[in-house]
Design an enzyme around this catalytic site. Structure first.
Site, PDB file in Angstrom:
ATOM      1  N   ARG A 102      53.166  36.954  20.521  1.00 25.08           N
ATOM      2  CA  ARG A 102      52.075  36.508  21.404  1.00 25.08           C
ATOM      3  C   ARG A 102      51.057  35.810  20.510  1.00 25.08           C
ATOM      4  O   ARG A 102      50.506  36.425  19.579  1.00 25.08           O
ATOM      5  CB  ARG A 102      51.445  37.698  22.124  1.00 25.08           C
ATOM      6  N   HIS A 129      54.047  31.703  29.652  1.00 24.98           N
ATOM      7  CA  HIS A 129      54.256  33.158  29.651  1.00 24.98           C
ATOM      8  C   HIS A 129      55.583  33.439  30.374  1.00 24.98           C
ATOM      9  O   HIS A 129      55.608  33.971  31.482  1.00 24.98           O
ATOM     10  CB  HIS A 129      53.077  33.826  30.368  1.00 24.98           C
ATOM     11  N   GLN A 132      56.663  36.945  31.771  1.00 21.37           N
ATOM     12  CA  GLN A 132      55.918  37.269  32.983  1.00 21.37           C
ATOM     13  C   GLN A 132      56.603  36.650  34.201  1.00 21.37           C
ATOM     14  O   GLN A 132      56.825  37.318  35.219  1.00 21.37           O
ATOM     15  CB  GLN A 132      54.486  36.723  32.855  1.00 21.37           C
ATOM     16  N   ASP A 224      45.547  34.579  39.004  1.00 26.02           N
ATOM     17  CA  ASP A 224      45.364  35.023  37.615  1.00 26.02           C
ATOM     18  C   ASP A 224      43.889  34.797  37.263  1.00 26.02           C
ATOM     19  O   ASP A 224      43.162  34.112  37.999  1.00 26.02           O
ATOM     20  CB  ASP A 224      46.302  34.215  36.693  1.00 26.02           C
ATOM     21  N   CYS A 264      49.431  38.772  37.479  1.00 28.52           N
ATOM     22  CA  CYS A 264      50.086  39.199  36.240  1.00 28.52           C
ATOM     23  C   CYS A 264      49.336  40.354  35.574  1.00 28.52           C
ATOM     24  O   CYS A 264      49.914  41.097  34.804  1.00 28.52           O
ATOM     25  CB  CYS A 264      50.204  38.017  35.285  1.00 28.52           C
ATOM     26  N   ARG A 292      58.159  44.013  34.317  1.00 32.67           N
ATOM     27  CA  ARG A 292      58.146  43.449  32.958  1.00 32.67           C
ATOM     28  C   ARG A 292      59.157  44.207  32.097  1.00 32.67           C
ATOM     29  O   ARG A 292      59.898  43.615  31.317  1.00 32.67           O
ATOM     30  CB  ARG A 292      56.738  43.570  32.332  1.00 32.67           C
TER      31      ARG A 292
HETATM   32  N1   CP Z   1      50.506  40.406  32.082  1.00 32.06           N
HETATM   33  C1   CP Z   1      50.428  40.626  30.764  1.00 32.06           C
HETATM   34  O1   CP Z   1      51.050  39.934  29.954  1.00 32.06           O
HETATM   35  O2   CP Z   1      49.631  41.661  30.412  1.00 32.06           O
HETATM   36  P1   CP Z   1      49.112  41.982  28.930  1.00 32.06           P
HETATM   37  O3   CP Z   1      48.213  40.841  28.534  1.00 32.06           O
HETATM   38  O4   CP Z   1      48.374  43.277  29.056  1.00 32.06           O
HETATM   39  O5   CP Z   1      50.281  42.081  28.022  1.00 32.06           O
HETATM   40  N1  NVA Z   2      46.356  33.702  31.772  1.00 31.26           N
HETATM   41  C1  NVA Z   2      46.127  34.996  31.200  1.00 31.26           C
HETATM   42  C2  NVA Z   2      47.350  35.840  31.293  1.00 31.26           C
HETATM   43  C3  NVA Z   2      47.221  37.208  30.728  1.00 31.26           C
HETATM   44  C4  NVA Z   2      48.486  38.006  30.804  1.00 31.26           C
HETATM   45  C5  NVA Z   2      45.688  34.851  29.758  1.00 31.26           C
HETATM   46  O1  NVA Z   2      46.287  34.038  29.047  1.00 31.26           O
HETATM   47  O2  NVA Z   2      44.738  35.510  29.362  1.00 31.26           O
END
Ligand code: CP
Ligand code: NVA
Length: 305
Positions: A102, A129, A132, A224, A264, A292
Protein backbone atom coordinates in the site's frame (compact mmCIF):
# COMPACT_ATOMS: atom_id res chain seq x y z
CA UNK A 1 0.03 -17.58 -19.09
CA UNK A 2 -0.25 -17.45 -15.32
CA UNK A 3 -0.25 -13.88 -14.00
CA UNK A 4 2.57 -12.99 -11.61
CA UNK A 5 1.03 -9.90 -9.99
CA UNK A 6 -2.27 -8.32 -9.01
CA UNK A 7 -1.51 -4.66 -9.74
CA UNK A 8 -4.52 -3.58 -11.78
CA UNK A 9 -7.83 -5.21 -12.65
CA UNK A 10 -7.36 -4.14 -16.24
CA UNK A 11 -4.38 -6.53 -16.55
CA UNK A 12 -6.70 -9.48 -15.84
CA UNK A 13 -9.14 -10.95 -18.34
CA UNK A 14 -12.86 -11.44 -17.86
CA UNK A 15 -12.33 -15.20 -17.51
CA UNK A 16 -9.54 -14.79 -14.94
CA UNK A 17 -11.56 -12.35 -12.85
CA UNK A 18 -14.68 -14.50 -13.04
CA UNK A 19 -12.61 -17.44 -11.81
CA UNK A 20 -11.21 -15.35 -8.95
CA UNK A 21 -14.75 -14.42 -7.87
CA UNK A 22 -15.85 -18.06 -8.03
CA UNK A 23 -12.77 -19.11 -6.03
CA UNK A 24 -13.48 -16.43 -3.44
CA UNK A 25 -17.01 -17.72 -2.97
CA UNK A 26 -15.82 -21.34 -2.75
CA UNK A 27 -13.21 -20.36 -0.16
CA UNK A 28 -15.81 -18.49 1.86
CA UNK A 29 -18.12 -21.52 1.79
CA UNK A 30 -15.44 -24.03 2.78
CA UNK A 31 -12.38 -22.30 4.29
CA UNK A 32 -10.90 -25.42 5.93
CA UNK A 33 -10.37 -27.06 2.53
CA UNK A 34 -7.70 -24.47 1.79
CA UNK A 35 -5.97 -24.37 5.16
CA UNK A 36 -2.62 -25.84 4.00
CA UNK A 37 -2.41 -24.54 0.45
CA UNK A 38 0.23 -21.91 1.28
CA UNK A 39 1.93 -23.81 4.09
CA UNK A 40 5.15 -22.13 5.20
CA UNK A 41 4.87 -19.27 2.72
CA UNK A 42 5.57 -15.72 3.83
CA UNK A 43 3.87 -12.51 2.72
CA UNK A 44 5.58 -9.15 3.30
CA UNK A 45 3.04 -6.36 3.76
CA UNK A 46 4.47 -2.92 3.00
CA UNK A 47 2.13 -0.27 4.41
CA UNK A 48 2.98 3.35 3.73
CA UNK A 49 -0.54 4.53 4.66
CA UNK A 50 -2.84 3.57 7.53
CA UNK A 51 -5.02 0.47 7.21
CA UNK A 52 -7.49 -1.60 9.19
CA UNK A 53 -9.24 -3.88 6.68
CA UNK A 54 -6.38 -4.45 4.25
CA UNK A 55 -3.86 -5.27 6.94
CA UNK A 56 -6.14 -7.53 8.98
CA UNK A 57 -7.66 -9.34 6.00
CA UNK A 58 -4.28 -10.11 4.40
CA UNK A 59 -2.76 -11.10 7.73
CA UNK A 60 -5.64 -13.40 8.69
CA UNK A 61 -6.06 -14.58 5.10
CA UNK A 62 -2.49 -15.82 4.60
CA UNK A 63 -2.55 -17.39 8.07
CA UNK A 64 -5.77 -19.28 7.23
CA UNK A 65 -4.04 -20.62 4.11
CA UNK A 66 -1.14 -22.00 6.17
CA UNK A 67 1.29 -19.14 5.63
CA UNK A 68 2.25 -16.09 7.63
CA UNK A 69 2.87 -12.39 7.14
CA UNK A 70 4.91 -9.50 8.44
CA UNK A 71 4.13 -5.82 8.33
CA UNK A 72 6.75 -3.32 7.13
CA UNK A 73 5.70 0.24 7.80
CA UNK A 74 6.84 3.46 6.17
CA UNK A 75 9.06 4.31 9.12
CA UNK A 76 10.76 0.94 9.03
CA UNK A 77 11.85 0.73 5.42
CA UNK A 78 11.54 4.29 4.03
CA UNK A 79 10.86 2.93 0.55
CA UNK A 80 12.91 4.79 -2.05
CA UNK A 81 14.85 6.75 0.60
CA UNK A 82 16.67 4.32 2.86
CA UNK A 83 16.75 1.88 -0.02
CA UNK A 84 15.53 1.92 -3.63
CA UNK A 85 12.38 0.04 -4.62
CA UNK A 86 14.55 -2.23 -6.77
CA UNK A 87 16.83 -3.15 -3.86
CA UNK A 88 13.86 -3.76 -1.56
CA UNK A 89 12.35 -6.05 -4.24
CA UNK A 90 15.65 -7.91 -4.77
CA UNK A 91 16.02 -8.52 -1.01
CA UNK A 92 12.45 -9.54 -0.35
CA UNK A 93 12.32 -12.05 -3.22
CA UNK A 94 15.13 -14.00 -1.47
CA UNK A 95 13.18 -14.34 1.76
CA UNK A 96 9.43 -14.17 1.21
CA UNK A 97 7.07 -15.62 -1.40
CA UNK A 98 4.80 -12.60 -1.94
CA UNK A 99 4.54 -8.84 -1.39
CA UNK A 100 1.44 -6.79 -0.68
CA UNK A 101 2.08 -3.08 -0.91
CA UNK A 102 0.00 0.00 0.00
CA UNK A 103 1.71 3.16 -1.17
CA UNK A 104 1.14 6.61 -2.65
CA UNK A 105 2.34 6.63 -6.27
CA UNK A 106 0.95 3.82 -8.40
CA UNK A 107 4.31 3.60 -10.15
CA UNK A 108 5.82 2.31 -6.89
CA UNK A 109 3.71 -0.85 -7.17
CA UNK A 110 4.47 -1.19 -10.87
CA UNK A 111 8.20 -0.91 -10.16
CA UNK A 112 8.02 -3.41 -7.31
CA UNK A 113 6.21 -5.85 -9.61
CA UNK A 114 8.78 -5.29 -12.37
CA UNK A 115 11.82 -5.83 -10.15
CA UNK A 116 10.55 -8.64 -7.88
CA UNK A 117 10.46 -12.18 -9.22
CA UNK A 118 7.70 -12.99 -6.69
CA UNK A 119 4.00 -11.95 -6.80
CA UNK A 120 3.20 -8.32 -5.95
CA UNK A 121 -0.31 -7.33 -4.87
CA UNK A 122 -1.60 -3.75 -4.94
CA UNK A 123 -3.08 -3.02 -1.50
CA UNK A 124 -4.09 0.53 -2.59
CA UNK A 125 -2.34 3.37 -4.34
CA UNK A 126 -3.44 6.94 -5.03
CA UNK A 127 -4.69 5.61 -8.37
CA UNK A 128 -6.38 2.29 -7.65
CA UNK A 129 -7.60 -0.26 -5.12
CA UNK A 130 -8.14 -3.51 -7.02
CA UNK A 131 -8.52 -5.87 -4.03
CA UNK A 132 -11.33 -3.65 -2.80
CA UNK A 133 -13.15 -3.84 -6.13
CA UNK A 134 -12.89 -7.65 -6.20
CA UNK A 135 -14.48 -7.85 -2.74
CA UNK A 136 -17.10 -5.33 -3.89
CA UNK A 137 -18.14 -7.29 -6.97
CA UNK A 138 -18.21 -10.47 -4.89
CA UNK A 139 -20.55 -8.71 -2.45
CA UNK A 140 -22.84 -7.44 -5.22
CA UNK A 141 -22.98 -10.97 -6.66
CA UNK A 142 -23.95 -12.37 -3.25
CA UNK A 143 -26.65 -9.77 -2.73
CA UNK A 144 -28.04 -9.42 -6.26
CA UNK A 145 -27.12 -12.86 -7.71
CA UNK A 146 -25.80 -11.32 -10.94
CA UNK A 147 -23.79 -8.39 -12.21
CA UNK A 148 -25.97 -8.10 -15.34
CA UNK A 149 -29.01 -5.83 -15.41
CA UNK A 150 -27.85 -4.27 -12.15
CA UNK A 151 -27.26 -0.53 -11.92
CA UNK A 152 -24.37 0.42 -9.64
CA UNK A 153 -24.22 4.10 -8.72
CA UNK A 154 -20.90 5.35 -7.37
CA UNK A 155 -21.43 8.80 -5.90
CA UNK A 156 -18.44 10.89 -4.90
CA UNK A 157 -14.79 11.39 -5.66
CA UNK A 158 -13.40 9.92 -8.89
CA UNK A 159 -10.64 8.31 -6.85
CA UNK A 160 -8.69 5.05 -6.48
CA UNK A 161 -11.78 3.09 -5.46
CA UNK A 162 -13.78 4.53 -8.37
CA UNK A 163 -11.03 3.62 -10.86
CA UNK A 164 -10.90 -0.01 -9.76
CA UNK A 165 -14.70 -0.27 -9.78
CA UNK A 166 -14.64 1.08 -13.34
CA UNK A 167 -12.02 -1.41 -14.53
CA UNK A 168 -14.02 -4.18 -12.85
CA UNK A 169 -17.26 -3.01 -14.48
CA UNK A 170 -15.63 -3.24 -17.89
CA UNK A 171 -14.16 -6.70 -17.37
CA UNK A 172 -17.30 -8.08 -15.68
CA UNK A 173 -19.83 -6.35 -17.95
CA UNK A 174 -21.58 -4.25 -15.30
CA UNK A 175 -23.56 -0.99 -15.54
CA UNK A 176 -21.82 1.69 -13.47
CA UNK A 177 -22.95 5.29 -13.14
CA UNK A 178 -20.33 7.53 -11.55
CA UNK A 179 -21.44 10.95 -10.27
CA UNK A 180 -18.78 13.40 -9.09
CA UNK A 181 -18.51 17.17 -8.82
CA UNK A 182 -16.94 18.87 -11.83
CA UNK A 183 -13.13 18.55 -11.73
CA UNK A 184 -13.38 15.50 -9.44
CA UNK A 185 -14.40 12.99 -12.11
CA UNK A 186 -12.39 9.79 -12.65
CA UNK A 187 -9.07 10.02 -14.47
CA UNK A 188 -9.68 10.72 -18.20
CA UNK A 189 -7.21 7.98 -19.21
CA UNK A 190 -9.35 5.44 -17.36
CA UNK A 191 -12.47 6.70 -19.13
CA UNK A 192 -10.70 6.53 -22.50
CA UNK A 193 -9.65 2.96 -21.80
CA UNK A 194 -13.30 2.14 -21.04
CA UNK A 195 -14.41 3.56 -24.39
CA UNK A 196 -12.14 1.08 -26.15
CA UNK A 197 -12.85 -1.97 -23.97
CA UNK A 198 -16.45 -1.75 -22.71
CA UNK A 199 -18.18 -3.23 -25.75
CA UNK A 200 -16.42 -6.59 -25.35
CA UNK A 201 -18.44 -7.39 -22.21
CA UNK A 202 -21.45 -5.12 -22.61
CA UNK A 203 -20.31 -2.78 -19.84
CA UNK A 204 -22.15 0.53 -19.61
CA UNK A 205 -20.32 3.40 -17.94
CA UNK A 206 -21.93 6.78 -17.28
CA UNK A 207 -19.80 9.68 -16.07
CA UNK A 208 -22.11 12.28 -14.54
CA UNK A 209 -22.03 15.41 -12.40
CA UNK A 210 -25.50 14.80 -10.95
CA UNK A 211 -25.86 12.53 -7.92
CA UNK A 212 -29.64 12.22 -8.34
CA UNK A 213 -29.34 11.06 -11.96
CA UNK A 214 -26.85 8.40 -10.88
CA UNK A 215 -28.96 7.22 -7.94
CA UNK A 216 -32.18 7.01 -9.99
CA UNK A 217 -33.38 3.36 -10.02
CA UNK A 218 -29.99 2.11 -8.80
CA UNK A 219 -29.62 -1.36 -7.31
CA UNK A 220 -26.39 -0.37 -5.55
CA UNK A 221 -25.43 2.97 -3.99
CA UNK A 222 -21.70 3.19 -3.33
CA UNK A 223 -19.71 6.03 -1.87
CA UNK A 224 -16.26 6.74 -0.44
CA UNK A 225 -14.60 9.52 1.54
CA UNK A 226 -14.36 12.94 -0.09
CA UNK A 227 -10.69 13.38 0.81
CA UNK A 228 -8.61 10.22 0.48
CA UNK A 229 -5.48 9.43 2.48
CA UNK A 230 -2.81 11.91 1.45
CA UNK A 231 -5.35 14.65 0.59
CA UNK A 232 -6.07 15.71 4.18
CA UNK A 233 -5.09 19.32 3.42
CA UNK A 234 -7.96 19.52 0.89
CA UNK A 235 -10.59 18.16 3.30
CA UNK A 236 -12.19 21.50 4.22
CA UNK A 237 -12.46 22.64 0.60
CA UNK A 238 -13.82 19.28 -0.51
CA UNK A 239 -16.51 19.31 2.19
CA UNK A 240 -18.02 22.33 0.43
CA UNK A 241 -17.57 21.05 -3.13
CA UNK A 242 -19.06 17.62 -2.39
CA UNK A 243 -21.98 18.76 -0.23
CA UNK A 244 -24.67 17.77 -2.76
CA UNK A 245 -23.05 14.35 -3.22
CA UNK A 246 -23.91 13.07 0.26
CA UNK A 247 -25.68 9.72 0.29
CA UNK A 248 -28.61 10.51 2.61
CA UNK A 249 -32.25 9.43 2.87
CA UNK A 250 -33.37 11.86 0.16
CA UNK A 251 -30.82 10.53 -2.34
CA UNK A 252 -31.44 6.91 -1.33
CA UNK A 253 -35.17 7.37 -1.98
CA UNK A 254 -34.27 7.68 -5.68
CA UNK A 255 -32.79 4.20 -5.75
CA UNK A 256 -34.77 0.96 -6.00
CA UNK A 257 -36.51 0.01 -2.77
CA UNK A 258 -34.25 -3.02 -2.29
CA UNK A 259 -31.04 -1.13 -3.08
CA UNK A 260 -27.90 -2.05 -1.19
CA UNK A 261 -25.58 0.56 0.29
CA UNK A 262 -21.83 -0.02 -0.01
CA UNK A 263 -18.74 1.82 1.23
CA UNK A 264 -15.15 0.59 1.17
CA UNK A 265 -14.68 2.09 4.67
CA UNK A 266 -13.47 3.89 6.69
CA UNK A 267 -16.56 6.13 6.47
CA UNK A 268 -16.71 9.74 7.48
CA UNK A 269 -20.22 9.62 8.86
CA UNK A 270 -22.14 12.86 8.37
CA UNK A 271 -20.02 13.72 5.31
CA UNK A 272 -20.33 11.35 2.34
CA UNK A 273 -22.96 9.23 4.10
CA UNK A 274 -25.45 9.78 6.91
CA UNK A 275 -25.87 7.39 9.84
CA UNK A 276 -29.44 6.80 8.65
CA UNK A 277 -28.14 5.22 5.42
CA UNK A 278 -25.02 3.40 6.60
CA UNK A 279 -26.88 1.94 9.59
CA UNK A 280 -30.03 1.08 7.60
CA UNK A 281 -31.08 -2.49 6.73
CA UNK A 282 -30.03 -1.73 3.14
CA UNK A 283 -26.40 -1.29 4.19
CA UNK A 284 -24.08 -4.26 3.65
CA UNK A 285 -20.82 -2.52 4.45
CA UNK A 286 -19.61 -5.08 6.99
CA UNK A 287 -20.39 -8.03 4.70
CA UNK A 288 -18.43 -6.09 2.09
CA UNK A 289 -15.53 -5.63 4.54
CA UNK A 290 -15.55 -9.34 5.40
CA UNK A 291 -15.37 -10.23 1.73
CA UNK A 292 -11.96 -8.55 1.54
CA UNK A 293 -10.74 -11.63 3.40
CA UNK A 294 -12.26 -14.17 1.03
CA UNK A 295 -11.49 -12.29 -2.19
CA UNK A 296 -7.86 -11.77 -1.20
CA UNK A 297 -7.45 -15.41 -0.18
CA UNK A 298 -8.46 -16.24 -3.76
CA UNK A 299 -5.87 -13.77 -5.05
CA UNK A 300 -3.15 -15.12 -2.73
CA UNK A 301 -3.88 -18.71 -3.81
CA UNK A 302 -3.95 -17.84 -7.49
CA UNK A 303 -0.60 -16.08 -7.29
CA UNK A 304 1.30 -17.95 -4.59
CA UNK A 305 0.18 -21.61 -4.59
N1 CP B 1 -11.17 -0.39 2.61
C1 CP B 1 -9.90 -0.43 3.03
O1 CP B 1 -8.97 -0.66 2.25
O2 CP B 1 -9.73 -0.23 4.36
P1 CP B 1 -8.33 0.07 5.09
O3 CP B 1 -7.85 1.40 4.58
O4 CP B 1 -8.67 0.10 6.55
O5 CP B 1 -7.38 -1.02 4.76
N1 NVA C 1 -10.25 6.45 -1.22
C1 NVA C 1 -9.86 6.03 0.09
C2 NVA C 1 -9.99 4.55 0.24
C3 NVA C 1 -9.61 4.01 1.57
C4 NVA C 1 -9.72 2.52 1.66
C5 NVA C 1 -8.44 6.47 0.38
O1 NVA C 1 -7.60 6.33 -0.51
O2 NVA C 1 -8.19 6.99 1.46
Amino acid sequence: MRKKDFVSIKDWSTDELTRLLADARAIKANPLKYSRKLEGKALAMILEKPSLRTRVSFDVGIHQLGGFSMCLTKDEIHLGKRESIRDVAKNLERMVQGIMIRTFGHENVEKMAEYASIPVINGLTDFSHPCQAMADYMTILEAKKSLKNIKIAYIGDGNNVAHSLIYGAVRLGAHLAVASPKAYEPNPDVVKWVEVNAAATGCRLEILNDAIAAAEDADVLYTDVWASMGLESEAAKRKKVFRSFQVNDALASRAKQDYIFMHCLPAHRGEEVTDSVIDSPNSIVFQQAENRLHAQKAILLTLMA
